[in-house]
Design an enzyme around this catalytic site. Structure first.
Site, PDB file in Angstrom:
ATOM      1  N   CYS A   2      15.588   2.571  61.702  1.00 51.00           N
ATOM      2  CA  CYS A   2      14.686   2.056  62.857  1.00 51.00           C
ATOM      3  C   CYS A   2      15.022   0.964  62.774  1.00 51.00           C
ATOM      4  CB  CYS A   2      12.965   1.776  61.841  1.00 51.00           C
ATOM      5  SG  CYS A   2      12.795   3.547  61.707  1.00 51.00           S
ATOM      6  N   ARG A  28      22.208   0.433  64.539  1.00 48.61           N
ATOM      7  CA  ARG A  28      21.022   1.116  63.116  1.00 48.61           C
ATOM      8  C   ARG A  28      21.120   2.565  63.257  1.00 48.61           C
ATOM      9  NH1 ARG A  28      19.033  -3.686  60.975  1.00 48.61           N
ATOM     10  NH2 ARG A  28      17.206  -2.922  60.193  1.00 48.61           N
ATOM     11  N   TRP A  72      13.415   6.289  63.478  1.00 51.28           N
ATOM     12  CA  TRP A  72      15.223   6.801  62.682  1.00 51.28           C
ATOM     13  C   TRP A  72      13.661   8.139  61.705  1.00 51.28           C
ATOM     14  CZ3 TRP A  72      16.655   8.485  57.327  1.00 51.28           C
ATOM     15  CH2 TRP A  72      17.423   9.068  57.454  1.00 51.28           C
ATOM     16  N   ASN A  98       9.037  -0.412  60.179  1.00 52.01           N
ATOM     17  CA  ASN A  98       9.780   0.444  59.797  1.00 52.01           C
ATOM     18  C   ASN A  98       9.686   0.800  57.797  1.00 52.01           C
ATOM     19  OD1 ASN A  98      12.495   0.712  58.894  1.00 52.01           O
ATOM     20  ND2 ASN A  98      13.172  -1.044  59.172  1.00 52.01           N
ATOM     21  N   GLY A  99      10.225   1.716  57.785  1.00 51.32           N
ATOM     22  CA  GLY A  99       9.321   1.841  56.163  1.00 51.32           C
ATOM     23  C   GLY A  99       8.759   3.497  56.134  1.00 51.32           C
ATOM     24  N   GLU A 464      36.207   7.001  49.498  1.00 49.63           N
ATOM     25  CA  GLU A 464      36.451   6.182  50.336  1.00 49.63           C
ATOM     26  C   GLU A 464      36.946   6.599  51.419  1.00 49.63           C
ATOM     27  OE1 GLU A 464      34.350   4.400  51.773  1.00 49.63           O
ATOM     28  OE2 GLU A 464      35.469   3.271  53.132  1.00 49.63           O
ATOM     29  N   LYS A 468      34.535   8.342  55.300  1.00 45.99           N
ATOM     30  CA  LYS A 468      35.277   7.907  56.532  1.00 45.99           C
ATOM     31  C   LYS A 468      35.385   9.055  57.022  1.00 45.99           C
ATOM     32  CE  LYS A 468      34.530   4.273  56.121  1.00 45.99           C
ATOM     33  NZ  LYS A 468      33.588   4.003  55.554  1.00 45.99           N
ATOM     34  N   GLU A 471      32.224  11.842  57.693  1.00 44.84           N
ATOM     35  CA  GLU A 471      31.104  10.650  58.753  1.00 44.84           C
ATOM     36  C   GLU A 471      31.093  10.877  59.608  1.00 44.84           C
ATOM     37  OE1 GLU A 471      29.383   6.809  57.139  1.00 44.84           O
ATOM     38  OE2 GLU A 471      31.214   6.010  56.686  1.00 44.84           O
ATOM     39  N   HIS A 487      41.292  22.108  37.411  1.00 46.41           N
ATOM     40  CA  HIS A 487      40.308  22.234  36.791  1.00 46.41           C
ATOM     41  C   HIS A 487      39.401  22.855  37.861  1.00 46.41           C
ATOM     42  CE1 HIS A 487      41.589  19.594  32.869  1.00 46.41           C
ATOM     43  NE2 HIS A 487      41.373  18.842  33.218  1.00 46.41           N
ATOM     44  N   LYS A 581      23.268   2.863  60.365  1.00 43.41           N
ATOM     45  CA  LYS A 581      24.282   1.682  59.275  1.00 43.41           C
ATOM     46  C   LYS A 581      23.176   0.808  58.429  1.00 43.41           C
ATOM     47  CE  LYS A 581      27.255  -1.654  60.118  1.00 43.41           C
ATOM     48  NZ  LYS A 581      29.115  -0.792  59.217  1.00 43.41           N
TER      49      LYS A 581
HETATM   50  C1  F6R Z   1      30.160   4.596  55.239  1.00 43.89           C
HETATM   51  C2  F6R Z   1      28.613   3.522  55.451  1.00 43.89           C
HETATM   52  C3  F6R Z   1      27.863   3.742  54.204  1.00 43.89           C
HETATM   53  C4  F6R Z   1      27.507   1.954  53.657  1.00 43.89           C
HETATM   54  C5  F6R Z   1      26.011   2.665  52.845  1.00 43.89           C
HETATM   55  C6  F6R Z   1      26.153   1.260  52.280  1.00 43.89           C
HETATM   56  O1  F6R Z   1      30.578   4.110  56.429  1.00 43.89           O
HETATM   57  O2  F6R Z   1      28.661   2.913  55.647  1.00 43.89           O
HETATM   58  O3  F6R Z   1      27.896   4.717  53.372  1.00 43.89           O
HETATM   59  O4  F6R Z   1      28.156   1.600  52.795  1.00 43.89           O
HETATM   60  O5  F6R Z   1      25.219   2.350  53.873  1.00 43.89           O
HETATM   61  O6  F6R Z   1      25.349   0.251  53.537  1.00 43.89           O
HETATM   62  P1  F6R Z   1      24.929  -1.463  52.245  1.00 43.89           P
HETATM   63  O7  F6R Z   1      27.085  -1.759  52.983  1.00 43.89           O
HETATM   64  O8  F6R Z   1      24.946  -2.139  53.850  1.00 43.89           O
HETATM   65  O9  F6R Z   1      24.932  -1.533  51.311  1.00 43.89           O
END
Ligand code: F6R
Length: 586
Positions: A2, A28, A72, A98-99, A464, A468, A471, A487, A581
């Site tokens: 949001c 976002r 969102w 927002n929330g 990680e 990447k 997503e 395993h 985001k």
């Molecule tokens: C993945 C990604 C998310 C954030 C997660 C935490 O690429 O961006 O997994 O890392 O939502 O976000 P922050 O770092 O802002 O707490």
């Protein structure tokens, strides 16, 4: 998640300003949007849409006050009716939110009994009707908002817009909201990126506070309705740094910025790193916490602290940490990692830890963010605005900090700097020769699954890397500890299944090579990422040995691979589906 953008001032094109503000917040993540704008003739223009703003424009009319929102969806599907702003029955109050209003069901039943008519399925709409209900007996809007706050449960940021009085009332608990103050004009937004083109003078609203914005000025109140002095912050980054520039996508721009950001950490952050090392040394138990990419940086941190500093540091993903706080003491240290500093799972678990009097050290990319303000000690990544949803530069910057802190504790700081400098050179090389990764992406793009294996800190890199890739490309990608292969995971390997192995020349080398043979024997397409080539690899990507800092170039390879896989699938890597985001709801 949001986005909120509001304007009150002398500019007569509030509609265009609001639309631009919402576009600046698009990163976002959202699935519908809407605006409520008071026209010069006194009527209120409300428009809502599902989907993206794209090239939408609003009808041209004069206006100097209004509010917009990108939603969102949480409660209620993605429909025009569920998009914000929501209005009360009299249509004199428009709210954006927002929330989550956790107790919206009983509130809604109560308001329906009072004959309020609801038009959406959202939790947010109760706010407009509740304000209307309270206002029938309470004329003072500050008191109305105070009573509203006392009736609503959950983490929220709420803006109530009263077109008749040309005023906004803003309250928050948990969810972020900022107000920018220009020359006789105010900008309200969910984060500073939308405000920065207009003003650098910002107020970050705190929980329990309330802001009143009218033509006559800005007033801040505490939770009992007493006026408070406002201390403004000044934003230091430029509006240009939040633009794509000559890059096609923010993701590629942010990947490419990494060498400079990492160099800046070496050049300018030593003092903060020394302080953080001292704080960790003094603590009776340190707990690294974060979500998603930040959590994988935390996991890498546990390996780095163990190996380099011979120090056991606990790790938990933030959303689980709330259930692990019982053993915290006032001498415990929670070390929270978050790019945005606004991730609700991290903030709420940190609140629980603080109730146990644990100390909080945070590593964020956002000065003034909620986590930053909650912390006893702060470290700032200084990675510049990260606008692509998938986190890249914030991840490697976090690793660089953890790596150097571990070396500081171990009294081997210059070795840390030396290896990090080598890692920067490798990242520069990888980015320069990124077409190689692009070619690899075209070879593996049609596979259903990609597996990524590593041991030790490379296991954290594997997790990680898989995140990447999945997503932004929507290809199923899994990271595993290479030792776990036999395993269970090996059952998934078929002819030509792409398996990426992070195999730096460290204590994991031989065992990871055995894993390469095991998957090769089952027909996998083995992609070795290592400083040493081997016949077992079908594809070899050379990454020179940078000691434990090799994790940085290794993950950059996966960032680029994710980016190119996303493009080859025709997706927008900057705005992956379903993702936001800044994850500000639970
Ligand atoms: C993945 C990604 C998310 C954030 C997660 C935490 O690429 O961006 O997994 O890392 O939502 O976000 P922050 O770092 O802002 O707490």
């Amino acid at each position: 998640m949001c986005g909120i953008f509001g304007y009150l001032g002398n500019n007569q094109h509030a509609g265009a300003l609001i639309l631009d503000g919402l576009k600046a917040l698009e990163y976002r993540g959202y699935d519908s949007w809407g605006v409520a704008i008071k026209k010069a003739d006194g009527t209120v223009f409300i428009e809502k849409h599902t989907g993206k703003i794209g090239n939408a424009s609003l009808p041209v009319f004069q206006s100097h006050i209004g509010i917009g929102h990108t939603r969102w969806a949480t409660h209620g599907g993605v429909t025009n009716k569920n998009a914000h702003p929501h209005v009360d029955c009299s249509k004199k109050i428009a709210i954006v939110h927002n929330g989550i209003v956790e107790n919206f069901k009983p509130l809604k039943s109560h308001l329906i009994q009072k004959k309020h008519i609801f038009t959406s399925e959202t939790d947010s709409e109760v706010i407009a009707h509740l304000i209307e209900e309270i206002h029938t007996t309470e004329p003072d809007l500050v008191k109305v908002m105070q009573r509203l706050r006392s009736k609503i449960h959950g983490m929220n940021a709420i803006i109530a817009f009263f077109p008749e009085y040309e005023s906004f009332y803003i309250i928050k608990n948990g969810s972020p909201i900022v107000v920018g103050v220009g020359n006789k004009e105010f900008f309200i937004a969910s984060d500073t990126s939308a405000i920065i083109p207009h003003t650098k003078r910002i107020y970050f609203l705190e929980d329990e506070e309330m802001l009143e914005l009218t033509k006559s000025g800005i007033r801040l109140y505490n939770n009992t309705g007493m006026k408070k002095k406002i201390s403004y912050s000044t934003i230091t980054y430029s509006a240009e740094s939040a633009q794509k520039g000559s890059y096609d996508h923010f993701m590629l721009k942010e990947i490419s910025e990494q060498p400079q950001i990492l160099k800046n950490i070496i050049d300018t952050k030593k003092r903060e790193i020394i302080q953080a090392a001292q704080i960790i040394k003094k603590a009776y138990g340190t707990y690294l916490i974060g979500c998603g990419t930040a959590s994988y940086a935390c996991l890498a941190g546990t390996y780095l602290f163990s190996k380099i500093a011979h120090r056991h540091i606990n790790f938990a993903i933030s959303s689980e940490f709330s259930y692990l706080v019982d053993f915290l003491k006032d001498s415990s240290l929670v070390f929270a990692l978050s790019q945005s500093g606004e991730t609700i799972d991290t903030i709420s678990s940190v609140k629980k830890a603080k109730e146990k009097n644990a100390k909080l050290l945070s590593l964020t990319n956002s000065r003034g963010s909620t986590l930053y303000r909650m912390s006893d000690y702060n470290l700032l990544l200084h990675a510049g605005p990260e606008k692509a949803v998938a986190s890249t530069k914030a991840y490697t910057a976090k690793i660089a900090f953890l790596y150097l802190i571990a070396h500081k504790i171990a009294k081997t700081y210059s070795l840390g700097e030396k290896n990090l400098t080598k890692a920067i050179d490798e990242v520069t090389e990888i980015i320069f020769h990124k077409s190689k990764i692009q070619s690899l992406s075209s070879k593996i793009k049609d596979h259903q699954s990609i597996f990524i294996l590593g041991r030790g800190v490379s296991y954290a890199a594997a997790l990680e890397s898989a995140l990447k890739i999945k997503e932004v490309s929507y290809i199923h990608a899994e990271g595993f500890a290479a030792g776990e292969l036999k395993h269970g995971v090996i059952a998934l390997i078929e002819k030509d299944t792409p398996v990426i192995l992070f195999n730096p020349e460290d204590e994991t080398y031989d065992d990871t090579l055995s894993a390469a043979h095991e998957v090769k024997a089952r027909g996998a397409h083995v992609i070795g990422v290592s400083s040493r080539n081997d016949d077992v690899y079908d594809t070899y990507i050379e990454v020179k040995n940078c000691g434990d800092a090799t994790i940085i170039p290794n993950v950059v390879i996966a960032q680029l691979l994710g980016y190119y896989l996303s493009l080859s699938k025709g997706h927008d890597p900057d705005k992956p589906r379903n993702l936001a985001k800044s994850v500000t709801v639970k």
